[in-house]
Design an enzyme around this catalytic site. Structure first.
Site, PDB file in Angstrom:
ATOM      1  N   HIS A 271      36.039  41.850  47.681  1.00 18.18           N
ATOM      2  CA  HIS A 271      35.668  41.450  46.751  1.00 18.18           C
ATOM      3  C   HIS A 271      35.218  39.462  46.586  1.00 18.18           C
ATOM      4  O   HIS A 271      34.176  38.970  45.717  1.00 18.18           O
ATOM      5  CB  HIS A 271      36.600  41.468  46.291  1.00 18.18           C
ATOM      6  CG  HIS A 271      35.994  41.650  44.382  1.00 18.18           C
ATOM      7  ND1 HIS A 271      37.162  42.449  43.249  1.00 18.18           N
ATOM      8  CD2 HIS A 271      35.113  41.074  43.552  1.00 18.18           C
ATOM      9  CE1 HIS A 271      36.391  41.987  42.254  1.00 18.18           C
ATOM     10  NE2 HIS A 271      35.627  40.940  42.043  1.00 18.18           N
TER      11      HIS A 271
ATOM     12  N   LYS B  95      35.672  47.815  45.186  1.00 17.99           N
ATOM     13  CA  LYS B  95      35.210  46.466  46.537  1.00 17.99           C
ATOM     14  C   LYS B  95      37.400  46.054  47.177  1.00 17.99           C
ATOM     15  O   LYS B  95      38.129  46.488  46.267  1.00 17.99           O
ATOM     16  CB  LYS B  95      35.433  45.402  45.320  1.00 17.99           C
ATOM     17  CG  LYS B  95      34.203  45.620  44.641  1.00 17.99           C
ATOM     18  CD  LYS B  95      33.293  44.266  43.915  1.00 17.99           C
ATOM     19  CE  LYS B  95      32.359  44.562  42.790  1.00 17.99           C
ATOM     20  NZ  LYS B  95      33.289  45.185  41.748  1.00 17.99           N
TER      21      LYS B  95
ATOM     22  N   TYR C 191      39.856  45.089  39.036  1.00 19.03           N
ATOM     23  CA  TYR C 191      39.755  45.657  38.111  1.00 19.03           C
ATOM     24  C   TYR C 191      40.876  46.389  37.111  1.00 19.03           C
ATOM     25  O   TYR C 191      40.485  46.804  35.474  1.00 19.03           O
ATOM     26  CB  TYR C 191      38.195  46.019  37.569  1.00 19.03           C
ATOM     27  CG  TYR C 191      36.669  45.430  38.328  1.00 19.03           C
ATOM     28  CD1 TYR C 191      37.171  43.630  38.262  1.00 19.03           C
ATOM     29  CD2 TYR C 191      35.971  46.284  38.294  1.00 19.03           C
ATOM     30  CE1 TYR C 191      36.242  42.707  38.685  1.00 19.03           C
ATOM     31  CE2 TYR C 191      35.327  45.618  38.691  1.00 19.03           C
ATOM     32  CZ  TYR C 191      35.221  44.493  39.249  1.00 19.03           C
ATOM     33  OH  TYR C 191      33.638  43.672  39.369  1.00 19.03           O
TER      34      TYR C 191
ATOM     35  N   ASP D 107      30.052  50.230  39.074  1.00 22.82           N
ATOM     36  CA  ASP D 107      30.785  49.176  39.729  1.00 22.82           C
ATOM     37  C   ASP D 107      32.252  49.109  39.373  1.00 22.82           C
ATOM     38  O   ASP D 107      32.403  48.797  38.416  1.00 22.82           O
ATOM     39  CB  ASP D 107      30.099  48.500  39.780  1.00 22.82           C
ATOM     40  CG  ASP D 107      30.446  47.351  40.591  1.00 22.82           C
ATOM     41  OD1 ASP D 107      29.930  46.519  41.507  1.00 22.82           O
ATOM     42  OD2 ASP D 107      31.490  46.235  39.967  1.00 22.82           O
TER      43      ASP D 107
END
Length: 227
Positions: A119, A86, A56, A51
């Site tokens: 997201h 996302k 990130y 994921d």
């Protein structure tokens, strides 16, 4: 070392997804080379669902880890790996969704992601591109769920995101009701993005939820899969 076989769940589209995934979000993020090594450890113990998200900053090292896993023979085909990414809130604009996914794919070095998620139910100004920009003054007053979802469907139609869905949305949110018109059912993901004690994680798993766990310690990765 023999990798542990992880059970799979079937999504609304019929696509199979490993029931446990490894989250790659960490703040601060380890140096890329360190993260690549950690992700190879995860491949070795049996993880096949990873994921990530533009937010990130882990898409590029994850892509390199996937390449390395192929090189080492840990995986034999792309079908063995399930990648979730996302949409960044600053890209939550109908005309920016497809370019955002293409950028993510370029960073990952992949032709498609298995699951692409919105997201957050949040839209930021396009120039707000990083965590430091997650400020109230950059939040836009409306969220065009219908327009964004249609753009997500286009990503799916083009084969760039095999399954689409949402993350961090309240299930009964009025925003979700706006996509009742959609030709595809939303792939609502119930996830656990923090590390929890093993007994709690097992309860989550037995409830039929697919947890996304996060530990960068190889022994803890193996213990988690023992549920």
């Amino acid at each position: 070392m023999e990798a542990k076989k992880i059970p799979e769940v079937i999504l609304n589209s019929g696509k199979k997804m490993p029931a446990i995934g490894l989250g790659t979000g960490s703040f601060p993020l380890p140096p890329h080379e360190t993260l690549i090594s950690i992700l190879i450890d995860a491949f070795e113990v049996g993880y096949r669902h990873f994921d990530t998200a533009t937010f990130y900053g882990s898409e590029e090292p994850l892509g390199k880890a996937v390449d390395k896993a192929f090189e080492l023979g840990l995986v034999k085909s792309r079908d063995e790996v399930f990648i979730t990414s996302k949409l960044l809130p600053s890209d939550a604009h109908p005309d920016l969704v497809l370019p955002a996914l293409k950028t993510s794919l370029q960073k990952l070095g992949l032709e498609y992601v298995d699951l692409y998620l919105i997201h957050w139910p949040l839209r930021l100004k396009p120039e707000a591109t990083g965590p430091a920009d997650m400020l109230k003054e950059n939040v836009m007053p409306s969220f065009d769920m219908k327009g964004i979802w249609e753009a997500m469907e286009e990503c799916c139609r083009l084969g760039l995101g095999k399954v689409i869905g949402v993350s961090n949305f309240v299930y009964e949110s009025p925003i979700l009701k706006e996509i009742a018109f959609a030709r595809q059912k939303t792939s609502l993901r119930k996830s656990m993005t923090c590390m929890v004690i093993q007994i709690a994680l097992r309860w989550i798993y037995e409830e039929g939820v697919s947890p996304i766990v996060r530990s960068f310690n190889k022994e803890e990765m193996k213990e988690t899969l023992n549920i």
